[in-house]
Design a protein around this motif. Structure first.
Motif, PDB file in Angstrom:
ATOM      1  N   GLY A  54       0.770  -1.234   0.000  1.00 22.52           N
ATOM      2  CA  GLY A  54       0.000   0.000   0.000  1.00 22.52           C
ATOM      3  C   GLY A  54       0.798   1.279   0.000  1.00 22.52           C
ATOM      4  O   GLY A  54       0.231   2.360  -0.226  1.00 22.52           O
ATOM      5  N   GLU A  55       2.113   1.227   0.213  1.00 24.69           N
ATOM      6  CA  GLU A  55       2.904   2.461   0.238  1.00 24.69           C
ATOM      7  C   GLU A  55       3.147   2.958  -1.184  1.00 24.69           C
ATOM      8  O   GLU A  55       3.413   2.168  -2.094  1.00 24.69           O
ATOM      9  N   ILE A  56       3.098   4.279  -1.346  1.00 27.13           N
ATOM     10  CA  ILE A  56       3.241   4.915  -2.650  1.00 27.13           C
ATOM     11  C   ILE A  56       4.487   5.810  -2.639  1.00 27.13           C
ATOM     12  O   ILE A  56       4.701   6.579  -1.698  1.00 27.13           O
ATOM     13  N   PHE A  57       5.276   5.736  -3.705  1.00 27.05           N
ATOM     14  CA  PHE A  57       6.451   6.593  -3.882  1.00 27.05           C
ATOM     15  C   PHE A  57       6.269   7.370  -5.183  1.00 27.05           C
ATOM     16  O   PHE A  57       6.150   6.778  -6.253  1.00 27.05           O
ATOM     17  N   ARG A  58       6.255   8.696  -5.080  1.00 29.31           N
ATOM     18  CA  ARG A  58       5.961   9.540  -6.231  1.00 29.31           C
ATOM     19  C   ARG A  58       7.233  10.126  -6.832  1.00 29.31           C
ATOM     20  O   ARG A  58       8.180  10.448  -6.129  1.00 29.31           O
ATOM     21  N   GLY A  59       7.206  10.289  -8.157  1.00 27.39           N
ATOM     22  CA  GLY A  59       8.328  10.882  -8.859  1.00 27.39           C
ATOM     23  C   GLY A  59       7.904  11.303 -10.248  1.00 27.39           C
ATOM     24  O   GLY A  59       6.748  11.684 -10.456  1.00 27.39           O
ATOM     25  N   TRP A  60       8.827  11.227 -11.208  1.00 19.27           N
ATOM     26  CA  TRP A  60       8.516  11.581 -12.589  1.00 19.27           C
ATOM     27  C   TRP A  60       9.128  10.540 -13.517  1.00 19.27           C
ATOM     28  O   TRP A  60      10.101   9.885 -13.192  1.00 19.27           O
ATOM     29  N   SER A  61       8.522  10.372 -14.684  1.00 23.37           N
ATOM     30  CA  SER A  61       8.881   9.265 -15.558  1.00 23.37           C
ATOM     31  C   SER A  61       9.976   9.643 -16.547  1.00 23.37           C
ATOM     32  O   SER A  61      10.132  10.801 -16.930  1.00 23.37           O
ATOM     33  N   PHE A  62      10.740   8.618 -16.934  1.00 25.44           N
ATOM     34  CA  PHE A  62      11.664   8.740 -18.057  1.00 25.44           C
ATOM     35  C   PHE A  62      11.746   7.361 -18.702  1.00 25.44           C
ATOM     36  O   PHE A  62      11.213   6.385 -18.183  1.00 25.44           O
ATOM     37  N   GLY A  63      12.400   7.281 -19.847  1.00 26.17           N
ATOM     38  CA  GLY A  63      12.436   6.006 -20.553  1.00 26.17           C
ATOM     39  C   GLY A  63      11.139   5.772 -21.308  1.00 26.17           C
ATOM     40  O   GLY A  63      10.490   6.707 -21.775  1.00 26.17           O
ATOM     41  N   ARG A  65       6.185  -7.138  -4.404  1.00 22.96           N
ATOM     42  CA  ARG A  65       5.544  -6.933  -5.690  1.00 22.96           C
ATOM     43  C   ARG A  65       5.120  -5.463  -5.784  1.00 22.96           C
ATOM     44  O   ARG A  65       4.720  -4.866  -4.777  1.00 22.96           O
ATOM     45  N   ALA A  66       5.231  -4.921  -6.986  1.00 24.48           N
ATOM     46  CA  ALA A  66       4.959  -3.493  -7.141  1.00 24.48           C
ATOM     47  C   ALA A  66       4.397  -3.201  -8.526  1.00 24.48           C
ATOM     48  O   ALA A  66       4.485  -4.022  -9.443  1.00 24.48           O
ATOM     49  N   TYR A  67       3.811  -2.009  -8.654  1.00 27.85           N
ATOM     50  CA  TYR A  67       3.270  -1.537  -9.930  1.00 27.85           C
ATOM     51  C   TYR A  67       3.865  -0.166 -10.208  1.00 27.85           C
ATOM     52  O   TYR A  67       3.821   0.736  -9.361  1.00 27.85           O
ATOM     53  N   GLU A 121      -5.842   1.476  -7.406  1.00 27.13           N
ATOM     54  CA  GLU A 121      -5.863   0.468  -8.471  1.00 27.13           C
ATOM     55  C   GLU A 121      -4.471  -0.108  -8.705  1.00 27.13           C
ATOM     56  O   GLU A 121      -4.317  -1.315  -8.950  1.00 27.13           O
ATOM     57  N   ALA A 122      -3.452   0.742  -8.618  1.00 23.50           N
ATOM     58  CA  ALA A 122      -2.081   0.283  -8.816  1.00 23.50           C
ATOM     59  C   ALA A 122      -1.674  -0.709  -7.724  1.00 23.50           C
ATOM     60  O   ALA A 122      -1.002  -1.708  -8.001  1.00 23.50           O
ATOM     61  N   VAL A 123      -2.061  -0.439  -6.494  1.00 26.20           N
ATOM     62  CA  VAL A 123      -1.764  -1.364  -5.394  1.00 26.20           C
ATOM     63  C   VAL A 123      -2.420  -2.715  -5.642  1.00 26.20           C
ATOM     64  O   VAL A 123      -1.808  -3.769  -5.440  1.00 26.20           O
ATOM     65  N   GLU A 124      -3.659  -2.704  -6.105  1.00 22.78           N
ATOM     66  CA  GLU A 124      -4.353  -3.963  -6.392  1.00 22.78           C
ATOM     67  C   GLU A 124      -3.693  -4.715  -7.545  1.00 22.78           C
ATOM     68  O   GLU A 124      -3.612  -5.946  -7.525  1.00 22.78           O
ATOM     69  N   LYS A 125      -3.204  -3.996  -8.551  1.00 20.09           N
ATOM     70  CA  LYS A 125      -2.498  -4.627  -9.660  1.00 20.09           C
ATOM     71  C   LYS A 125      -1.203  -5.282  -9.167  1.00 20.09           C
ATOM     72  O   LYS A 125      -0.827  -6.373  -9.616  1.00 20.09           O
ATOM     73  N   ALA A 126      -0.510  -4.618  -8.224  1.00 21.48           N
ATOM     74  CA  ALA A 126       0.713  -5.190  -7.651  1.00 21.48           C
ATOM     75  C   ALA A 126       0.389  -6.475  -6.888  1.00 21.48           C
ATOM     76  O   ALA A 126       1.097  -7.486  -7.020  1.00 21.48           O
ATOM     77  N   ARG A 127      -0.674  -6.446  -6.108  1.00 18.14           N
ATOM     78  CA  ARG A 127      -1.057  -7.623  -5.311  1.00 18.14           C
ATOM     79  C   ARG A 127      -1.508  -8.786  -6.193  1.00 18.14           C
ATOM     80  O   ARG A 127      -1.314  -9.950  -5.841  1.00 18.14           O
ATOM     81  N   ALA A 128      -2.089  -8.461  -7.344  1.00 19.87           N
ATOM     82  CA  ALA A 128      -2.616  -9.506  -8.219  1.00 19.87           C
ATOM     83  C   ALA A 128      -1.545 -10.160  -9.074  1.00 19.87           C
ATOM     84  O   ALA A 128      -1.780 -11.237  -9.639  1.00 19.87           O
ATOM     85  N   TRP A 129      -0.373  -9.538  -9.166  1.00 20.44           N
ATOM     86  CA  TRP A 129       0.689 -10.094 -10.009  1.00 20.44           C
ATOM     87  C   TRP A 129       1.186 -11.416  -9.428  1.00 20.44           C
ATOM     88  O   TRP A 129       1.309 -11.583  -8.213  1.00 20.44           O
ATOM     89  N   GLU A 130       1.537 -12.366 -10.293  1.00 17.81           N
ATOM     90  CA  GLU A 130       1.953 -13.700  -9.862  1.00 17.81           C
ATOM     91  C   GLU A 130       3.278 -13.714  -9.111  1.00 17.81           C
ATOM     92  O   GLU A 130       3.570 -14.654  -8.362  1.00 17.81           O
TER      93      GLU A 130
END
Length: 366
Positions: free
Chosen positions: A19-28, A135-137, A149-158
């Motif tokens: 459930g923890e969120i780390f914010r930043g900015w995208s590259f790549g 696991r993370a998203y 939603e992102a947390v749930e996607k992380a939890r659902a990953w195999e």
């Protein structure tokens, strides 16, 4: 000011399964991804890390605060591409080095891999150390995905447990690395790095590389003087075909393994393997050689390790990790076979353990 504006426009975040969120900015590359968040304590070598197949399935957090300074170039790649799921850094810098041919951001974008900068990587590293790899998203695409939603996607990953990633990263075909050497070695490609092949060649060995799913009969048909078991990603218990192949080779030909190859050799000899809390990732891990008492500073990248509580009597521990006392090296007491958990080829990392390629050659000579 323009840079800050660009960063705000590319807002991104990393969501951990807890459930923890780390914010930043995208590259790549602007693509969202799932993966296992780990941290690497190396000060340099980000291009070698990016091209190490052992990082397949993972988001690599670099603890060094300034990344990208010396750029990227074709000479420092360690495989045929990028295999990690994403890169997490604190500060992205423009390259300033005569060897640089493209920036880190350009390399990631060209390779279809996402990155996130501006993260408090110290806080993230502490979280992973205290609570374990997670696991993370990674949300960088700009598409409408909420943090929940992102947390749930992380939890659902195999996840990586029970997953055969060696079959995903192997080149999948036979090839000759070099055409000279007085010993012929077959290297099994579970995610092999180029500097391993260079190390074997420098020790006077002619190297033939075979794909991960090769059989013992196929290996022996090459008439090798020795067999090398390479590094690779994810869970060794899922690579049962390799364990059976190695078991069939024990006693028939000298064996050397590193990283995943070390774990597979242990499993083939009857050992058990388990997951570490947050793994070993970096090029500054101290290992004691029990035969000499010397301490080697080593390069490492693994989440699993052989269990010291249930090691079969046919195996002897040769090296231990001085941070957590995990097994870092074994040798077979009756058959010509040994392995280490760390990376003697470095790339990146110190060269303390390069002698192991010579040790393998000595085993072939005997």
């Amino acid at each position: 000011m323009n840079q800050w504006k660009k960063m705000r426009e590319r807002a991104a975040f990393l969501a951990l399964a807890d459930g923890e969120i780390f914010r930043g900015w995208s590259f790549g590359a602007p693509v969202d991804a799932v993966g296992e968040a780990v941290f690497n304590t190396g000060m340099t070598g980000y291009q070698e890390i990016l091209t190490d197949p052992s990082y397949a399935g993972q988001f690599v957090t670099l603890t060094a605060p300034e990344i990208g300074n010396y750029g990227c170039n074709p000479q420092d790649v360690e495989s045929r591409g990028l295999f990690l799921n994403g890169l997490v850094i604190h500060e992205l810098n423009a390259p300033s080095n005569f060897r640089s041919t493209e920036s880190l951001a350009e390399l990631l974008k060209r390779s279809g891999k996402p990155g996130i900068a501006g993260i408090d990587t110290r806080k993230l590293t502490v979280a992973l150390r205290s609570r374990g790899s997670q696991r993370a998203y990674l949300h960088v695409s700009g598409e409408p995905v909420t943090e929940a939603e992102a947390v749930e996607k992380a939890r659902a990953w195999e996840g990586l447990d029970g997953q055969d990633y060696a079959a995903r990263v192997t080149a999948g075909k036979r090839f000759e690395w070099n055409d000279s050497g007085d010993f012929h070695v077959v290297a099994l490609d579970y995610g092999i790095k180029y500097n391993i092949l260079r190390g074997l060649a420098a020790a006077g060995m002619r190297v033939t590389v075979l794909p991960a799913r090769s059989t013992a009969a196929g290996v022996l048909a090459e008439r090798p003087d020795g067999v090398f078991l390479s590094n690779g990603p994810a869970d060794p218990a899922a690579v049962r075909y390799a364990v059976e192949m190695i078991r069939a080779l024990l006693g028939k030909v000298p064996l050397m393994g590193i990283c995943l190859g070390h774990q597979l050799l242990g499993l083939a000899a009857g050992a058990e393997c388990g997951r570490l809390k947050f793994g070993h990732h970096g090029c500054n891990h101290p290992v004691r050689n029990l035969a000499t008492g010397a301490v080697e500073i080593t390069s490492q990248n693994h989440n699993f390790a052989l269990s010291s509580e249930r090691l079969p009597s046919c195996l002897e521990v040769t090296h231990i990790n001085l941070n957590d006392n995990t097994i870092e090296g074994i040798r077979h007491r009756s058959e010509p076979a040994f392995s280490v958990q760390y990376h003697p080829e470095s790339a990146p990392g110190p060269h303390d353990s390069g002698y192991l390629f010579t040790q393998f050659r000595n085993l072939l000579e005997r």
